[in-house]
Scaffold this motif. Structure first.
Motif, PDB file in Angstrom:
ATOM      1  N   ALA A  20       0.861  -1.182   0.000  1.00 14.57           N
ATOM      2  CA  ALA A  20       0.000   0.000   0.000  1.00 14.57           C
ATOM      3  C   ALA A  20       0.901   1.236   0.000  1.00 14.57           C
ATOM      4  O   ALA A  20       2.071   1.178   0.398  1.00 14.57           O
ATOM      5  CB  ALA A  20      -0.896   0.003   1.236  1.00 14.57           C
ATOM      6  N   GLY A  21       0.374   2.339  -0.468  1.00 14.03           N
ATOM      7  CA  GLY A  21       1.175   3.552  -0.557  1.00 14.03           C
ATOM      8  C   GLY A  21       1.716   4.014   0.784  1.00 14.03           C
ATOM      9  O   GLY A  21       2.778   4.630   0.858  1.00 14.03           O
ATOM     10  N   ALA A  23       2.812   2.091   3.241  1.00 10.41           N
ATOM     11  CA  ALA A  23       3.739   1.133   3.875  1.00 10.41           C
ATOM     12  C   ALA A  23       5.031   1.846   4.261  1.00 10.41           C
ATOM     13  O   ALA A  23       5.598   2.599   3.468  1.00 10.41           O
ATOM     14  CB  ALA A  23       4.032  -0.019   2.933  1.00 10.41           C
ATOM     15  N   VAL A  42       3.233  -1.092  -5.989  1.00 10.55           N
ATOM     16  CA  VAL A  42       2.483  -0.303  -5.013  1.00 10.55           C
ATOM     17  C   VAL A  42       1.080  -0.102  -5.567  1.00 10.55           C
ATOM     18  O   VAL A  42       0.912   0.299  -6.732  1.00 10.55           O
ATOM     19  CB  VAL A  42       3.157   1.059  -4.761  1.00 10.55           C
ATOM     20  CG1 VAL A  42       2.384   1.848  -3.702  1.00 10.55           C
ATOM     21  CG2 VAL A  42       4.608   0.858  -4.327  1.00 10.55           C
ATOM     22  N   LEU A  43       0.052  -0.377  -4.745  1.00 11.10           N
ATOM     23  CA  LEU A  43      -1.334  -0.337  -5.198  1.00 11.10           C
ATOM     24  C   LEU A  43      -2.107   0.792  -4.546  1.00 11.10           C
ATOM     25  O   LEU A  43      -1.817   1.184  -3.409  1.00 11.10           O
ATOM     26  CB  LEU A  43      -2.038  -1.659  -4.889  1.00 11.10           C
ATOM     27  CG  LEU A  43      -1.329  -2.958  -5.308  1.00 11.10           C
ATOM     28  CD1 LEU A  43      -2.208  -4.156  -4.964  1.00 11.10           C
ATOM     29  CD2 LEU A  43      -0.986  -2.935  -6.783  1.00 11.10           C
ATOM     30  N   ASP A  44      -3.100   1.300  -5.289  1.00  3.73           N
ATOM     31  CA  ASP A  44      -4.015   2.251  -4.676  1.00  3.73           C
ATOM     32  C   ASP A  44      -5.141   1.484  -3.993  1.00  3.73           C
ATOM     33  O   ASP A  44      -5.124   0.251  -3.922  1.00  3.73           O
ATOM     34  CB  ASP A  44      -4.539   3.253  -5.709  1.00  3.73           C
ATOM     35  CG  ASP A  44      -5.415   2.602  -6.784  1.00  3.73           C
ATOM     36  OD1 ASP A  44      -5.780   1.406  -6.647  1.00  3.73           O
ATOM     37  OD2 ASP A  44      -5.751   3.290  -7.776  1.00  3.73           O
ATOM     38  N   GLY A  45      -6.155   2.172  -3.511  1.00  3.59           N
ATOM     39  CA  GLY A  45      -7.234   1.536  -2.776  1.00  3.59           C
ATOM     40  C   GLY A  45      -8.095   0.602  -3.598  1.00  3.59           C
ATOM     41  O   GLY A  45      -8.841  -0.212  -3.040  1.00  3.59           O
ATOM     42  N   GLY A  47      -6.761  -1.504  -5.946  1.00  2.39           N
ATOM     43  CA  GLY A  47      -5.935  -2.596  -6.444  1.00  2.39           C
ATOM     44  C   GLY A  47      -5.208  -2.287  -7.728  1.00  2.39           C
ATOM     45  O   GLY A  47      -4.627  -3.183  -8.347  1.00  2.39           O
ATOM     46  N   GLU A  93       4.860   5.255  -1.047  1.00  6.46           N
ATOM     47  CA  GLU A  93       4.418   6.288  -1.981  1.00  6.46           C
ATOM     48  C   GLU A  93       5.534   7.285  -2.286  1.00  6.46           C
ATOM     49  O   GLU A  93       5.658   7.766  -3.419  1.00  6.46           O
ATOM     50  CB  GLU A  93       3.199   7.007  -1.410  1.00  6.46           C
ATOM     51  CG  GLU A  93       2.536   7.969  -2.384  1.00  6.46           C
ATOM     52  CD  GLU A  93       1.264   8.538  -1.817  1.00  6.46           C
ATOM     53  OE1 GLU A  93       0.473   9.115  -2.603  1.00  6.46           O
ATOM     54  OE2 GLU A  93       1.026   8.409  -0.595  1.00  6.46           O
TER      55      GLU A  93
END
Length: 247
Positions: A20-21, A23, A42-45, A47, A93
């Protein structure tokens, strides 16, 4: 996947470790160590892949620790501004490279290899039409096609190339594959098809090289030479048959 090109979806890894951004730095390091990976998407909310964090991004903090860069925001002479920013980063992020270089599961392995080479990356997130993560493909995944058995490759060449291109019985063209090297021997009625056949064989997944020893009919010259009657000796110009010169 006999008779068709392999795609990224055929060789990719479906289980992917992602971030997740938000992390944190040490969490990223621990996750890489635990899963034995050197980069993670890195994934947004929703996926979708928004970036990639690699070991190189994390190492900026260590590389600049003893440099003359001012990590409060004023890079020194030897520090690049982007490296200095990464050295100050504490979340995925802030660390990630964005936009991420991604590939479709329907892409050919050649397309994936060109992307990796062009962007100098070792792996690519695989995404669907909406950008949602579905897997990851690495250099080693692309090499899996070379684990394909010689018998399997031979059968495809005979069926798809020889059987589909040459108007001769299959027995007329012999196909042998050893360690991925394909050898074609035999006699064909039209040698103009040989270059195309070689290209098609080379495109078969798992083929390492192509050796071609196909032969065809001898071509006759377009113009036949005049036939000379050598039963009568040549005469000087201006004489008649049976007349001796000078008479």
């Amino acid at each position: 996947m006999q008779g068709s090109q392999y795609t990224v979806g055929d060789v990719m890894t479906h289980t992917v470790v992602a971030l997740a951004g938000g992390a944190m730095f040490k969490e990223i390091v621990r996750t890489m160590e635990e899963w034995g990976v050197s980069a993670m998407p890195v994934l947004d909310g929703r996926g979708r892949v928004v970036g990639v964090v690699s070991e190189a991004d994390l190492l900026c903090k260590e590389e600049l620790r003893d440099s003359d860069a001012d990590l409060t925001g004023r890079p020194g002479a030897s520090a690049h501004p982007a490296e200095s920013a990464k050295a100050r980063a504490v979340t995925a992020e802030e660390l990630m490279n964005s936009p991420a270089v991604t590939v479709s599961p329907d892409a050919t392995l050649g397309r994936a290899a060109r992307l990796m080479a062009g962007h100098r990356v070792k792996r690519l997130p695989v995404v669907d039409d909406d950008g949602v993560l579905t897997g990851i493909v690495s250099r080693s995944d692309l090499l899996k096609v070379f684990l394909r058995g010689d018998d399997d490759i031979t059968e495809e060449i005979r069926r798809e190339v020889v059987g589909g291109r040459f108007p001769v019985p299959l027995e007329a063209v012999r196909v042998e594959v050893h360690e991925g090297v394909a050898t074609l021997t035999g006699h064909v009625p039209d040698t103009s098809l040989v270059p195309l056949a070689i290209r098609l064989v080379r495109s078969v997944e798992g083929v390492v090289d192509v050796r071609c020893a196909l032969t065809g009919p001898r071509r006759r010259p377009l113009l036949e030479p005049d036939l000379v009657d050598d039963t009568e000796p040549l005469r000087p110009m201006g004489t008649r048959p049976g007349t001796a010169p000078g008479r």
